[in-house]
Design a protein around this motif. Structure first.
Motif, PDB file in Angstrom:
ATOM      1  N   ASN A  80      -1.687 -10.543  10.283  1.00 55.02           N
ATOM      2  CA  ASN A  80      -2.695 -11.130   9.999  1.00 55.02           C
ATOM      3  C   ASN A  80      -3.220 -11.199   8.514  1.00 55.02           C
ATOM      4  O   ASN A  80      -3.563 -10.224   7.862  1.00 55.02           O
ATOM      5  N   ASN A  81      -3.437 -12.428   8.021  1.00 53.74           N
ATOM      6  CA  ASN A  81      -3.682 -12.723   6.630  1.00 53.74           C
ATOM      7  C   ASN A  81      -5.108 -13.417   6.905  1.00 53.74           C
ATOM      8  O   ASN A  81      -5.413 -14.152   5.679  1.00 53.74           O
ATOM      9  N   ALA A  82      -5.952 -13.313   7.507  1.00 53.05           N
ATOM     10  CA  ALA A  82      -7.204 -13.719   7.941  1.00 53.05           C
ATOM     11  C   ALA A  82      -8.133 -13.478   6.605  1.00 53.05           C
ATOM     12  O   ALA A  82      -8.820 -14.468   5.964  1.00 53.05           O
ATOM     13  N   ASP A  83      -7.943 -12.400   5.797  1.00 53.98           N
ATOM     14  CA  ASP A  83      -8.863 -12.112   4.779  1.00 53.98           C
ATOM     15  C   ASP A  83      -7.858 -11.989   3.363  1.00 53.98           C
ATOM     16  O   ASP A  83      -8.604 -11.138   2.201  1.00 53.98           O
ATOM     17  N   GLY A  84      -6.932 -12.473   3.623  1.00 58.47           N
ATOM     18  CA  GLY A  84      -5.912 -12.304   2.409  1.00 58.47           C
ATOM     19  C   GLY A  84      -5.309 -10.981   2.172  1.00 58.47           C
ATOM     20  O   GLY A  84      -4.522 -10.628   1.264  1.00 58.47           O
ATOM     21  N   GLN A  85      -5.203 -10.221   3.256  1.00 55.81           N
ATOM     22  CA  GLN A  85      -4.532  -8.801   3.098  1.00 55.81           C
ATOM     23  C   GLN A  85      -3.196  -8.711   2.959  1.00 55.81           C
ATOM     24  O   GLN A  85      -2.626  -7.779   2.524  1.00 55.81           O
ATOM     25  N   CYS A  86      -2.367  -9.906   3.211  1.00 54.51           N
ATOM     26  CA  CYS A  86      -0.891  -9.996   3.339  1.00 54.51           C
ATOM     27  C   CYS A  86      -0.597 -10.751   1.906  1.00 54.51           C
ATOM     28  O   CYS A  86       0.662 -10.993   1.925  1.00 54.51           O
ATOM     29  N   GLU A  87      -1.387 -11.082   1.121  1.00 53.29           N
ATOM     30  CA  GLU A  87      -1.303 -11.909  -0.143  1.00 53.29           C
ATOM     31  C   GLU A  87      -0.779 -11.065  -1.272  1.00 53.29           C
ATOM     32  O   GLU A  87      -1.287 -10.631  -2.222  1.00 53.29           O
ATOM     33  N   VAL A  88       0.453 -10.335  -0.987  1.00 60.14           N
ATOM     34  CA  VAL A  88       0.914  -9.276  -1.810  1.00 60.14           C
ATOM     35  C   VAL A  88       2.270  -9.797  -2.505  1.00 60.14           C
ATOM     36  O   VAL A  88       2.746  -8.739  -3.361  1.00 60.14           O
ATOM     37  N   THR A  89       2.779 -10.813  -2.492  1.00 61.84           N
ATOM     38  CA  THR A  89       4.137 -11.421  -3.006  1.00 61.84           C
ATOM     39  C   THR A  89       4.196 -11.254  -4.434  1.00 61.84           C
ATOM     40  O   THR A  89       5.274 -11.094  -4.910  1.00 61.84           O
ATOM     41  N   THR A  90       3.092 -11.299  -5.162  1.00 57.71           N
ATOM     42  CA  THR A  90       3.189 -11.250  -6.724  1.00 57.71           C
ATOM     43  C   THR A  90       3.032  -9.783  -7.150  1.00 57.71           C
ATOM     44  O   THR A  90       2.993  -9.587  -8.456  1.00 57.71           O
ATOM     45  N   TRP A  91       2.786  -8.787  -6.128  1.00 61.84           N
ATOM     46  CA  TRP A  91       2.652  -7.452  -6.757  1.00 61.84           C
ATOM     47  C   TRP A  91       4.084  -6.902  -6.970  1.00 61.84           C
ATOM     48  O   TRP A  91       4.859  -7.131  -6.343  1.00 61.84           O
ATOM     49  N   SER A  92       3.946  -6.305  -8.210  1.00 56.41           N
ATOM     50  CA  SER A  92       5.447  -5.597  -8.588  1.00 56.41           C
ATOM     51  C   SER A  92       4.933  -4.367  -9.508  1.00 56.41           C
ATOM     52  O   SER A  92       3.803  -4.109  -9.949  1.00 56.41           O
ATOM     53  N   GLY A  93       5.878  -3.601  -9.807  1.00 56.23           N
ATOM     54  CA  GLY A  93       5.728  -2.526 -10.633  1.00 56.23           C
ATOM     55  C   GLY A  93       4.906  -1.447  -9.921  1.00 56.23           C
ATOM     56  O   GLY A  93       4.247  -0.455 -10.914  1.00 56.23           O
ATOM     57  N   ILE A  94       4.784  -1.255  -8.896  1.00 55.49           N
ATOM     58  CA  ILE A  94       4.152  -0.024  -8.029  1.00 55.49           C
ATOM     59  C   ILE A  94       4.875   0.882  -7.830  1.00 55.49           C
ATOM     60  O   ILE A  94       6.054   0.409  -7.003  1.00 55.49           O
ATOM     61  N   HIS A  95       4.689   2.044  -7.976  1.00 60.39           N
ATOM     62  CA  HIS A  95       5.592   3.182  -7.917  1.00 60.39           C
ATOM     63  C   HIS A  95       4.920   4.312  -7.182  1.00 60.39           C
ATOM     64  O   HIS A  95       3.736   4.500  -7.471  1.00 60.39           O
ATOM     65  N   LEU A  96       5.289   5.253  -6.415  1.00 58.71           N
ATOM     66  CA  LEU A  96       4.682   6.390  -5.872  1.00 58.71           C
ATOM     67  C   LEU A  96       4.667   7.446  -6.670  1.00 58.71           C
ATOM     68  O   LEU A  96       5.213   7.358  -7.805  1.00 58.71           O
ATOM     69  N   PRO A  97       3.423   8.273  -6.701  1.00 57.74           N
ATOM     70  CA  PRO A  97       3.195   9.095  -7.835  1.00 57.74           C
ATOM     71  C   PRO A  97       4.330  10.210  -7.625  1.00 57.74           C
ATOM     72  O   PRO A  97       4.956  10.523  -6.519  1.00 57.74           O
TER      73      PRO A  97
END
Length: 97
Positions: A80-97
Motif C-alpha cells: 500500500n502506497n496511499a501515503d507515499g510509504q513505498c516511494e523509496v526507489t531513489t533511496w541509496s547508500g543506506i547501510h546497517l550499522p
C-alpha cells in the motif's frame, strides 16, 4: 485461522533458515540467511509480493507494506502506497550499522 488462507492471502511453502522476521498488521515477512525475502498473510495491497527480492540484508513490515534493504544500499518496497510509504526507489547508500 482456516487453511488454506482466504482470497487475498499469500503463503510460502517453508520458512527455513529465517534469521530476521518482522510482522505487519496482517502479514509477516522474513529474511533468510541466503538473503532471500519471504512473506505470508494478507496480500490485499501486494505487501507479500517479495518473491523476486534477492541480496536482501534487512526486511521491515509496515501495516500494509513491506520494505527490503539490499546489500548494495538500495531499498525495495511493495504494498500500500496511499501515503507515499513505498516511494523509496531513489533511496541509496543506506547501510546497517
Amino acid at each position: 485461522m482456516p487453511w488454506p488462507p482466504a482470497t487475498g492471502a499469500c503463503a510460502v511453502d517453508a520458512w527455513e533458515d529465517v534469521v530476521a522476521p518482522d510482522a505487519g498488521s496482517y502479514h509477516t515477512v522474513g529474511l533468510t540467511a541466503s538473503g532471500r525475502a519471504l512473506a505470508a498473510g494478507d496480500n490485499s495491497y501486494g505487501q507479500c509480493e517479495v518473491g523476486g527480492w534477492r541480496d536482501i540484508v534487512a526486511v521491515a513490515a509496515g501495516s500494509t507494506h513491506t520494505l527490503g534493504l539490499r546489500a548494495d544500499g538500495t531499498v525495495v518496497s511493495t504494498g500500500n502506497n496511499a501515503d507515499g510509504q513505498c516511494e523509496v526507489t531513489t533511496w541509496s547508500g543506506i547501510h546497517l550499522p
